[in-house]
Design a protein around this motif. Structure first.
Motif, PDB file in Angstrom:
ATOM      1  N   ASP A   1       0.800  -1.225   0.000  1.00 11.93           N
ATOM      2  CA  ASP A   1       0.000   0.000   0.000  1.00 11.93           C
ATOM      3  C   ASP A   1       0.830   1.272   0.000  1.00 11.93           C
ATOM      4  O   ASP A   1       0.591   2.182  -0.794  1.00 11.93           O
ATOM      5  CB  ASP A   1      -0.945  -0.010   1.203  1.00 11.93           C
ATOM      6  CG  ASP A   1      -1.896   1.181   1.184  1.00 11.93           C
ATOM      7  OD1 ASP A   1      -2.751   1.237   0.294  1.00 11.93           O
ATOM      8  OD2 ASP A   1      -1.750   2.057   2.053  1.00 11.93           O
ATOM      9  N   VAL A   2       1.812   1.378   0.878  1.00 13.44           N
ATOM     10  CA  VAL A   2       2.583   2.620   0.971  1.00 13.44           C
ATOM     11  C   VAL A   2       3.328   2.893  -0.329  1.00 13.44           C
ATOM     12  O   VAL A   2       3.296   4.008  -0.865  1.00 13.44           O
ATOM     13  CB  VAL A   2       3.564   2.567   2.161  1.00 13.44           C
ATOM     14  CG1 VAL A   2       4.573   3.716   2.077  1.00 13.44           C
ATOM     15  CG2 VAL A   2       2.807   2.638   3.475  1.00 13.44           C
ATOM     16  N   ALA A   3       3.998   1.874  -0.869  1.00 13.15           N
ATOM     17  CA  ALA A   3       4.753   2.078  -2.103  1.00 13.15           C
ATOM     18  C   ALA A   3       3.820   2.387  -3.269  1.00 13.15           C
ATOM     19  O   ALA A   3       4.142   3.235  -4.114  1.00 13.15           O
ATOM     20  CB  ALA A   3       5.596   0.839  -2.404  1.00 13.15           C
ATOM     21  N   ALA A   4       2.672   1.728  -3.330  1.00 12.39           N
ATOM     22  CA  ALA A   4       1.721   2.007  -4.407  1.00 12.39           C
ATOM     23  C   ALA A   4       1.193   3.432  -4.312  1.00 12.39           C
ATOM     24  O   ALA A   4       1.022   4.118  -5.331  1.00 12.39           O
ATOM     25  CB  ALA A   4       0.568   1.003  -4.364  1.00 12.39           C
ATOM     26  N   ARG A   5       0.940   3.891  -3.097  1.00 12.64           N
ATOM     27  CA  ARG A   5       0.516   5.277  -2.919  1.00 12.64           C
ATOM     28  C   ARG A   5       1.614   6.236  -3.392  1.00 12.64           C
ATOM     29  O   ARG A   5       1.350   7.239  -4.071  1.00 12.64           O
ATOM     30  CB  ARG A   5       0.194   5.554  -1.449  1.00 12.64           C
ATOM     31  CG  ARG A   5      -1.106   4.927  -0.949  1.00 12.64           C
ATOM     32  CD  ARG A   5      -1.222   5.083   0.571  1.00 12.64           C
ATOM     33  NE  ARG A   5      -2.446   4.465   1.074  1.00 12.64           N
ATOM     34  CZ  ARG A   5      -3.512   5.145   1.481  1.00 12.64           C
ATOM     35  NH1 ARG A   5      -3.505   6.466   1.448  1.00 12.64           N
ATOM     36  NH2 ARG A   5      -4.578   4.519   1.931  1.00 12.64           N
ATOM     37  N   ALA A   6       2.860   5.931  -3.031  1.00 12.44           N
ATOM     38  CA  ALA A   6       3.970   6.807  -3.402  1.00 12.44           C
ATOM     39  C   ALA A   6       4.133   6.888  -4.919  1.00 12.44           C
ATOM     40  O   ALA A   6       4.358   7.978  -5.468  1.00 12.44           O
ATOM     41  CB  ALA A   6       5.270   6.317  -2.756  1.00 12.44           C
ATOM     42  N   LEU A   7       4.022   5.747  -5.609  1.00  6.62           N
ATOM     43  CA  LEU A   7       4.147   5.767  -7.072  1.00  6.62           C
ATOM     44  C   LEU A   7       2.967   6.485  -7.711  1.00  6.62           C
ATOM     45  O   LEU A   7       3.121   7.127  -8.759  1.00  6.62           O
ATOM     46  CB  LEU A   7       4.267   4.342  -7.596  1.00  6.62           C
ATOM     47  CG  LEU A   7       5.683   3.832  -7.853  1.00  6.62           C
ATOM     48  CD1 LEU A   7       6.361   4.587  -8.980  1.00  6.62           C
ATOM     49  CD2 LEU A   7       6.540   3.892  -6.592  1.00  6.62           C
ATOM     50  N   THR A   8       1.788   6.406  -7.099  1.00  6.56           N
ATOM     51  CA  THR A   8       0.634   7.153  -7.606  1.00  6.56           C
ATOM     52  C   THR A   8       0.876   8.651  -7.472  1.00  6.56           C
ATOM     53  O   THR A   8       0.607   9.429  -8.404  1.00  6.56           O
ATOM     54  CB  THR A   8      -0.639   6.753  -6.847  1.00  6.56           C
ATOM     55  OG1 THR A   8      -0.845   5.337  -6.986  1.00  6.56           O
ATOM     56  CG2 THR A   8      -1.854   7.480  -7.388  1.00  6.56           C
ATOM     57  N   VAL A   9       1.389   9.073  -6.324  1.00  8.30           N
ATOM     58  CA  VAL A   9       1.690  10.489  -6.116  1.00  8.30           C
ATOM     59  C   VAL A   9       2.766  10.951  -7.098  1.00  8.30           C
ATOM     60  O   VAL A   9       2.681  12.044  -7.679  1.00  8.30           O
ATOM     61  CB  VAL A   9       2.121  10.747  -4.665  1.00  8.30           C
ATOM     62  CG1 VAL A   9       2.535  12.196  -4.479  1.00  8.30           C
ATOM     63  CG2 VAL A   9       0.997  10.399  -3.698  1.00  8.30           C
ATOM     64  N   GLN A  10       3.788  10.129  -7.299  1.00  6.92           N
ATOM     65  CA  GLN A  10       4.841  10.489  -8.249  1.00  6.92           C
ATOM     66  C   GLN A  10       4.266  10.695  -9.651  1.00  6.92           C
ATOM     67  O   GLN A  10       4.572  11.696 -10.315  1.00  6.92           O
ATOM     68  CB  GLN A  10       5.907   9.394  -8.289  1.00  6.92           C
ATOM     69  CG  GLN A  10       7.001   9.639  -9.318  1.00  6.92           C
ATOM     70  CD  GLN A  10       8.048   8.548  -9.322  1.00  6.92           C
ATOM     71  OE1 GLN A  10       8.441   8.035  -8.273  1.00  6.92           O
ATOM     72  NE2 GLN A  10       8.519   8.167 -10.498  1.00  6.92           N
TER      73      GLN A  10
ATOM     74  N   ALA B   1      -7.000   9.574  -7.949  1.00  8.36           N
ATOM     75  CA  ALA B   1      -6.604   8.563  -6.964  1.00  8.36           C
ATOM     76  C   ALA B   1      -5.953   9.219  -5.755  1.00  8.36           C
ATOM     77  O   ALA B   1      -6.181   8.805  -4.614  1.00  8.36           O
ATOM     78  CB  ALA B   1      -5.653   7.547  -7.598  1.00  8.36           C
ATOM     79  N   CYS B   2      -5.133  10.243  -5.981  1.00  4.55           N
ATOM     80  CA  CYS B   2      -4.544  10.977  -4.856  1.00  4.55           C
ATOM     81  C   CYS B   2      -5.629  11.594  -3.973  1.00  4.55           C
ATOM     82  O   CYS B   2      -5.520  11.592  -2.743  1.00  4.55           O
ATOM     83  CB  CYS B   2      -3.620  12.079  -5.379  1.00  4.55           C
ATOM     84  SG  CYS B   2      -2.068  11.487  -6.081  1.00  4.55           S
ATOM     85  N   ASP B   3      -6.664  12.093  -4.609  1.00  2.62           N
ATOM     86  CA  ASP B   3      -7.770  12.693  -3.853  1.00  2.62           C
ATOM     87  C   ASP B   3      -8.460  11.641  -2.994  1.00  2.62           C
ATOM     88  O   ASP B   3      -8.783  11.887  -1.816  1.00  2.62           O
ATOM     89  CB  ASP B   3      -8.756  13.331  -4.829  1.00  2.62           C
ATOM     90  CG  ASP B   3      -9.576  14.439  -4.186  1.00  2.62           C
ATOM     91  OD1 ASP B   3      -9.169  14.945  -3.122  1.00  2.62           O
ATOM     92  OD2 ASP B   3     -10.623  14.789  -4.744  1.00  2.62           O
ATOM     93  N   ARG B   4      -8.686  10.455  -3.558  1.00  3.57           N
ATOM     94  CA  ARG B   4      -9.316   9.372  -2.787  1.00  3.57           C
ATOM     95  C   ARG B   4      -8.407   8.901  -1.661  1.00  3.57           C
ATOM     96  O   ARG B   4      -8.865   8.601  -0.562  1.00  3.57           O
ATOM     97  CB  ARG B   4      -9.663   8.200  -3.704  1.00  3.57           C
ATOM     98  CG  ARG B   4     -10.739   8.495  -4.723  1.00  3.57           C
ATOM     99  CD  ARG B   4     -11.261   7.214  -5.346  1.00  3.57           C
ATOM    100  NE  ARG B   4     -10.223   6.467  -6.050  1.00  3.57           N
ATOM    101  CZ  ARG B   4      -9.862   6.681  -7.318  1.00  3.57           C
ATOM    102  NH1 ARG B   4     -10.433   7.668  -8.013  1.00  3.57           N
ATOM    103  NH2 ARG B   4      -8.932   5.942  -7.885  1.00  3.57           N
TER     104      ARG B   4
END
Length: 319
Positions: free
Chosen positions: A267-276, A302-305
């Motif tokens: 989850d954390v890494a997937a969130r980080a790559l989404t933000v990137q 996705a960042c908003d969610r």
């Protein structure tokens, strides 16, 4: 874009590696062997020129020479996983670090149904299980995410900036390159996507991983995070994500449990790559003074969610 002199110098370096004796130049970049000089990539983080069976790569201007040498040397020690260099010693050319590599046939973007997800996952699992060479620097994935955020901030005001900043602020320090990673021993690629696979020998050899610029020790979940993020954003079909995940598990990859829900680990890494991805999308949109396209809007949404959903979900932040 790169100045023509660098492209010409890279072409000369590739020709020199192909031909022990200087070949006679021909029209339009061709030489007596019939091969032409071909510009394969020209980005801020690297310029790549091909001549015949060799490609010459000029790495990013801020590449640290010692770290690059360690990364290139690591590629020579992992046959069957990473494409080995043609010359293990990086050189300097017009103020840039340059490396030489065999040419490999890339993934065909026009045939998405043939995307080698299983091969990518298997190679990653083998990489993650391989002993990390002594002295290898940290994997640079979080550093690249932080640079994407800096690029977005420098691009100026944009209506999509706020959700990206909120999602970034919610990440732990290690994912923002502000603290050590939770794993500092596992060998990682650092920037896995389908553009990092080639068949060598071309065109039908086995798949191998390329691009050692971000190779290092760190959290292996980062290498699964881009396809995980695409799946969570609705950009990667579920069957392709599950094929990738199953192949990684079948090969004994350590980034996720052997069975059960993989998302707490990802989850954390997937969130980080989404933000990137969202930060780069916003930066490009601002620079070009044009709206976000459909894919870019999807990662911003996705960042908003993500801002409203607690970390370490059990099913992914798009569900």
């Amino acid at each position: 874009m790169t100045v023509p002199s660098l492209v010409s110098a890279l072409a000369a370096a590739a020709r020199g590696a192909v031909h022990p004796v200087a070949a006679v130049p021909g029209p339009r970049g061709a030489c007596s062997c019939g091969a032409e000089d071909t510009l394969l990539a020209d980005r801020d983080d690297g310029t790549v020129v091909r001549h015949g069976g060799i490609v010459a790569k000029a790495h990013a201007p801020d590449t640290e020479p010692h770290a690059l040498a360690r990364r290139v040397a690591a590629a020579t020690r992992l046959p069957g996983i990473l494409l080995p260099p043609s010359d293990p010693a990086p050189a300097e050319l017009l103020g840039r670090r340059v490396t030489l590599w065999p040419y490999g046939a890339p993934v065909d973007p026009d045939i998405p149904e043939a995307a080698p997800w299983e091969a990518a996952a298997t190679l990653l699992a083998r990489l993650h299980r391989a002993p990390a060479p002594d002295g290898l620097p940290p994997m640079r994935g979080p550093v690249k995410a932080a640079r994407a955020m800096a690029r977005m901030r420098a691009a100026g005001p944009h209506p999509a900036t706020a959700p990206v900043l909120r999602a970034w602020a919610a990440l732990p320090g290690w994912a923002r390159a502000e603290a050590p990673m939770p794993d500092v021993t596992t060998l990682c690629h650092g920037d896995l996507h389908l553009g990092q696979l080639v068949r060598h020998p071309a065109p039908d050899g086995p798949w191998l991983l390329i691009d050692v610029d971000d190779l290092g020790v760190g959290a292996p979940a980062w290498d699964l995070a881009r396809p995980a993020a695409w799946y969570a954003c609705g950009l990667l079909p579920p069957d392709e994500w599950f094929r990738f995940l199953a192949a990684y598990r079948d090969a004994g990859g350590p980034a996720v449990p052997a069975d059960g829900d993989p998302w707490p680990a990802l989850d954390v890494a997937a969130r980080a790559l989404t933000v990137q991805a969202a930060a780069l999308a916003v930066a490009k949109s601002a620079a070009a003074e044009r709206p976000l396209d459909e894919v870019q809007q999807a990662v911003v949404d996705a960042c908003d969610r993500m801002s409203a959903i607690p970390p370490e979900l059990t099913r992914g932040f798009a569900t």
